[in-house]
Design an enzyme around this catalytic site. Structure first.
Site, PDB file in Angstrom:
ATOM      1  N   GLU A 172     -42.897   5.648  36.603  1.00 42.98           N
ATOM      2  CA  GLU A 172     -43.493   5.159  37.710  1.00 42.98           C
ATOM      3  C   GLU A 172     -42.942   5.620  39.037  1.00 42.98           C
ATOM      4  OE1 GLU A 172     -44.847   0.466  38.289  1.00 42.98           O
ATOM      5  OE2 GLU A 172     -42.877   0.848  38.815  1.00 42.98           O
ATOM      6  N   TYR A 196     -49.396   4.873  44.938  1.00 40.96           N
ATOM      7  CA  TYR A 196     -48.638   4.471  43.451  1.00 40.96           C
ATOM      8  C   TYR A 196     -48.991   5.544  42.823  1.00 40.96           C
ATOM      9  CZ  TYR A 196     -47.864   2.192  39.242  1.00 40.96           C
ATOM     10  OH  TYR A 196     -47.436   1.872  38.235  1.00 40.96           O
TER      11      TYR A 196
END
Ligand code: GDP
Ligand code: MN
Length: 393
Positions: A201, A113
């Site tokens: 993101e 991530y």
């Protein structure tokens, strides 16, 4: 403002962020053609068909499909296009899929991530990285916050390579990959700052079996107040993905946000709007929206605001709470009367007016023949509207 994954990947790609090759497709035939481009004449390898909606959680909801042939890609596109996809981020109503992204598939070794946000408390851009990729970062934050690594970037200096290296090592990346990861983060940071993003993101950021680092998914939001500097980005806005009431409100320059309660609110000034919502809560009700008609709204804006609230099926009663400072109460009254005559008042309407020309405003409303519950002050207005909503609901 939010954009689609395929648009985000195009922007990131321009800044040197590694993204898979992909092709946006609006029809099954286009998806088949795109798949052919990636799989070749012999249908070798895999490609991925991904629903394009402004919401995450598509993987779990069946919106991301791997296909081994162009026929399969076409079949998946046929299945997805026009389908209403319900993910944990869309709400129960879901979102209709109007386009799919067909991408070259990749062999995933690890899912990580990477997120970039603006951190208000440090007044810096924060880069967050986690080895727990592919899952909701909120879950990771709740369950094991220590697994989220953070670096704060000094705006005068920009992302310093050692910060990126620290994150890369923290993710447990192989030494051979650290250079690529540093380059990836620098490109992402550059894209973020240059395009005035508020959030970027990459989930998952993947390490491929071939030893590459790539953005398999990308979500970007932009700072609305900076959009005037980016006409090209403004053009990417997809009104289909936005709340139709919020789109309508923005056409009239109203600040409107849909909420899930039953009391429609029309207020001038953000502070008074917040206070009004608090009062509704205090008396046990709950607001259906936040609506600030602004300090100097005209009759047309007031009428548009009124229609907007009345068109919301969740609204069981309406509270108009106006303080006439720059705004005159008689203008407000005229707007309400005009809109009410046009669309009718289908639910109880409580009006509290104070300030400039309040007497004229009240008289206009009283003489209008409309069924209005007048209130003198804010708490009695809130009490009356909550009672009316409860009775109707
Ligand atoms: P989201 O669920 O809406 O966040 O959609 P993502 O783009 O993150 O995709 C969900 C999941 O699908 C990813 O976490 C991957 O596991 C998988 N996926 C997406 N693209 C590929 C691909 O090219 N190859 C493989 N093997 N899996 C993929
Ligand atoms: Mn994702």
């Amino acid at each position: 403002m939010n954009i689609h994954e395929y648009q985000a990947k195009q922007i990131l790609g321009k800044y040197g962020v590694t993204v898979p090759r992909g092709q946006i497709s609006f029809t099954p035939a286009e998806a088949e053609e795109a798949a052919k481009g990636f799989l070749g004449e012999q249908d070798s390898g895999v490609c991925v068909v991904k629903a394009q909606i402004h919401a995450g959680g598509r993987g779990k909801a069946g919106g991301v499909k791997l296909s081994k042939s162009r026929e399969e890609a076409k079949a998946f596109a046929t299945e997805l296009l026009g389908k209403v996809l319900v993910t944990h981020q869309t709400g129960p109503a879901g979102k209709e899929v109007k386009k799919v992204l067909v991408e070259e598939g990749c062999q995933i070794e690890r899912e990580l991530y990477l997120g970039v946000v603006i951190d208000r408390s440090t007044q810096r851009v924060a880069i967050m990285a986690s080895s727990e990729g592919g899952v909701e970062i909120e879950e990771v934050a709740a369950r094991s916050p220590e697994k989220i690594l953070k670096e704060f970037v000094d705006p005068a200096v920009g992302l310093v390579p050692f910060q990126a290296r620290k994150l890369a090592f923290g993710l447990g990346l192989d030494k051979k990959l650290v250079g690529k990861a540093v380059k990836f983060m620098a490109a992402l940071y550059n894209a973020f700052v240059s395009s005035d993003c508020s959030m970027a993101e990459i989930n998952p950021l993947v390490v491929t079996k071939g030893g590459d680092i790539m953005a398999l998914d990308a979500k970007i939001s932009f700072d609305d107040n900076a959009l005037f500097r980016h006409k090209d980005i403004e053009g990417l806005r997809d009104l289909d993905e936005e709340d139709p009431k919020e789109v309508e409100a923005s056409r009239f320059g109203l600040n409107y946000i849909s909420l899930d309660g039953s009391v429609g609110c029309m207020v001038n000034g953000a502070g008074l709007a917040m206070a009004t919502m608090d009062m509704i809560k205090l008396f046990g009700g709950s607001p259906a929206n936040f609506l600030d008609v602004g300090g100097g709204a005209n009759k047309e804006q007031v009428a548009a605001a009124f229609k907007l609230i009345m068109s919301d099926a969740n609204v069981k009663a309406v509270l108009v709470n106006i303080f006439g400072g720059i705004m005159r109460c008689d203008i407000i009254a005229e707007g309400i009367i005009a809109a009410a005559k046009e669309v009718g008042i289908s639910v109880p309407l409580v009006v509290r007016l104070q300030g400039t020309n309040v007497e004229q405003g009240r008289k206009l409303l009283a003489d209008s023949g409309l069924d209005i519950i007048a209130a003198e002050n804010m708490d009695s207005a809130a009490e009356k509207v909550v009672a009316a909503a409860a009775k109707a609901g």
